[in-house]
Scaffold this motif. Structure first.
Motif, mmCIF file in Angstrom:
data_model
loop_
_atom_site.group_PDB
_atom_site.id
_atom_site.type_symbol
_atom_site.label_atom_id
_atom_site.label_comp_id
_atom_site.label_asym_id
_atom_site.label_seq_id
_atom_site.Cartn_x
_atom_site.Cartn_y
_atom_site.Cartn_z
ATOM 1 N N UNK A 1 36.453 24.833 54.037
ATOM 2 C CA UNK A 1 36.018 25.436 55.302
ATOM 3 C C UNK A 1 35.060 24.512 56.162
ATOM 4 N N UNK A 2 34.042 24.186 55.360
ATOM 5 C CA UNK A 2 32.987 23.447 55.943
ATOM 6 C C UNK A 2 33.523 22.099 56.701
ATOM 7 N N UNK A 3 34.157 21.369 55.695
ATOM 8 C CA UNK A 3 34.806 20.045 56.231
ATOM 9 C C UNK A 3 35.952 20.168 57.123
ATOM 10 N N UNK A 4 36.696 21.097 57.167
ATOM 11 C CA UNK A 4 37.708 21.412 58.128
ATOM 12 C C UNK A 4 37.058 21.675 59.579
ATOM 13 N N UNK A 5 35.902 22.478 59.579
ATOM 14 C CA UNK A 5 35.064 22.964 60.456
ATOM 15 C C UNK A 5 34.562 21.578 61.264
ATOM 16 N N UNK A 6 33.821 20.695 60.441
ATOM 17 C CA UNK A 6 33.351 19.373 60.839
ATOM 18 C C UNK A 6 34.586 18.542 61.304
ATOM 19 N N UNK B 1 41.052 29.210 57.082
ATOM 20 C CA UNK B 1 41.022 28.168 58.137
ATOM 21 C C UNK B 1 42.246 28.634 59.224
ATOM 22 N N UNK B 2 43.459 28.736 58.492
ATOM 23 C CA UNK B 2 44.375 29.276 59.217
ATOM 24 C C UNK B 2 44.037 30.498 60.002
ATOM 25 N N UNK C 1 34.950 29.410 70.191
ATOM 26 C CA UNK C 1 35.071 29.671 68.784
ATOM 27 C C UNK C 1 34.890 28.106 68.157
ATOM 28 N N UNK C 2 34.549 28.452 66.751
ATOM 29 C CA UNK C 2 34.431 27.106 65.783
ATOM 30 C C UNK C 2 35.918 26.387 65.789
ATOM 31 N N UNK C 3 36.005 25.286 66.261
ATOM 32 C CA UNK C 3 37.134 24.432 65.977
ATOM 33 C C UNK C 3 37.481 24.001 64.353
ATOM 34 N N UNK C 4 38.637 24.329 64.188
ATOM 35 C CA UNK C 4 39.038 23.813 62.744
ATOM 36 C C UNK C 4 40.279 22.778 62.637
ATOM 37 N N UNK C 5 40.048 21.932 62.055
ATOM 38 C CA UNK C 5 41.190 21.129 61.956
ATOM 39 C C UNK C 5 41.334 20.764 59.964
#
Length: 408
Positions: free
Chosen positions: A41-46, A345-346, A366-370
């Motif tokens: 989750x944290x790395x996907x948000x970064x 994340x999804x 909102x927090x972006x996620x990739x």
């Protein structure tokens, strides 16, 4: 049938004599699940924030930018413009002037960078999509206009009406300040037509003006600060970049969008690496629960160990039972943690349920996620590696005591 694995699975799901062992086993699996989820989750948000920043910079920057290795400006005649324009994939060629100046609007003063741009600037950037007030207009019926960064507009107090012009003051080239300082400066006025917003680093720095306006203001003559190039979407940017670099030689830098903000990207990569290492360290600490769980299980199953030994089981087979037990805990935690992390994340990508604080002050709410597949694979591999190593200590040293006792 793999007997050690079969017994290990029975030990994992069966009720132990002491309830505390079930509790410790649950904590062990939960610790690995939470650690794996946190990593994903944290790395996907970064990754999401990094992609967002690169997107906004991409909307403002050219595909390729040519700058001198030494000095701020160079003579445009040093560049073989025709050779560059004839390279397959080059769609736009633009000469740029960038210089610092003092701005005055009403009673407010502010230092900013004046960027003289050509009429086709919007053709090779997405500056139109960044306008938050007014319009992107540089010339209209012979009148020149400026497009101001949101940070500059805020510091100057430029309102929505654009009634007053911005006064731009710069030192004259090669003039010494003598008795009358007014003779040592150039100044001109220009009305703002719009305000753009990218990121604070850009918004608080740039004012976009017509190229001719900047050329006259700074008395640059044939000198320019850079050349910006728009590339065909189907062209290979790396190959075009190399071809331009071969034409220009070592006196010029040719940078793509990523390299134009190399320091920022390096900082973000470093932050991501540090966060990754911190979370892995936390996961390593959480894996000590596996040690506790196996230690307690070995003590709980000492009678089973004696029975297995009496039935002809070797010490190697018994060690493998508890080794598989530890590995099953780690694999189960890694799989569940990965699935839950990807699911959260999804959900964030689809529904944006986690909002940023102070909604309305950011370009996103909102927090972006990739999700990057290589990150997921790396996280899963590291969790499995930690889980592979964690059971070795209790199996090798603690079970030894009971194995030797059984042998005697």
């Amino acid at each position: 049938m793999n007997l050690p694995l079969y017994i290990a699975k029975r030990y994992l799901i069966s009720k132990k004599k002491q309830n505390i062992i079930n509790l410790i086993s649950g904590i062990s699996i939960s610790g690995i699940i939470v650690g794996t989820m946190a990593l994903i989750i944290v790395l996907s948000v970064m990754n999401g924030f990094s992609s967002l920043i690169n997107y906004f910079f991409s909307s403002f920057d050219a595909d390729l930018k040519v700058t001198p290795v030494e000095g701020k400006m160079f003579d445009s005649s040093e560049i073989d413009a025709d050779a560059i324009k004839n390279i397959p994939g080059i769609l736009h060629y633009a000469e740029i002037i960038e210089e610092s100046a003092m701005l005055k609007y009403g009673s407010q003063q502010y230092f900013a960078t004046i960027k003289g741009i050509p009429q086709n600037y919007a053709s090779y950037t997405n500056i139109d999509s960044l306008i938050v007030d007014g319009e992107f207009i540089l010339n209209d019926k012979g009148t020149k206009y400026a497009v101001v960064g949101q940070g500059v507009a805020y510091n100057l107090g430029i309102g929505l009406t654009f009634i007053d012009p911005i006064r731009i003051i710069v030192p004259k080239k090669g003039r010494q300040i003598k008795i009358n300082p007014a003779r040592a400066i150039n100044y001109n006025s220009i009305f703002p037509s719009g305000i753009f917003a990218v990121l604070e680093e850009v918004d608080s720095k740039y004012v976009l003006v017509p190229f001719d306006f900047a050329k006259d203001l700074f008395e640059s003559g044939s000198n320019i600060s850079s050349i910006e190039l728009g590339i065909d979407k189907n062209a290979r940017v790396g190959a075009v970049q190399k071809e331009i670099q071969d034409i220009l030689g070592e006196k010029f830098h040719v940078k793509n969008k990523y390299q134009q903000h190399d320091s920022l990207n390096k900082t973000m990569r470093s932050e991501k690496a540090v966060v990754y290492l911190i979370l892995v360290f936390i996961l390593v600490i959480a894996s000590f629960n596996v040690l506790s769980s196996l230690s307690m299980l070995i003590i709980d199953k000492k009678e089973d160990i004696a029975i297995l030994k009496s039935m002809g089981a070797t010490s190697k087979l018994i060690r493998r039972i508890f080794l598989f037990e530890g590995w099953l805990i780690s694999v189960l935690g890694a799989v569940i943690g990965t699935v839950l992390g990807l699911f959260i994340c999804w959900l964030q990508i689809e529904f944006s349920f986690m909002k940023l604080p102070q909604n309305g002050s950011f370009v996103i709410s909102a927090y972006p996620v990739r999700i990057i597949s290589t990150d997921v694979v790396l996280i899963f591999a590291v969790v499995l590696l930690i889980g592979f190593l964690a059971p070795l200590f209790p199996v090798k040293f603690i079970s030894n005591k009971y194995l030797l006792r059984s042998d005697s």
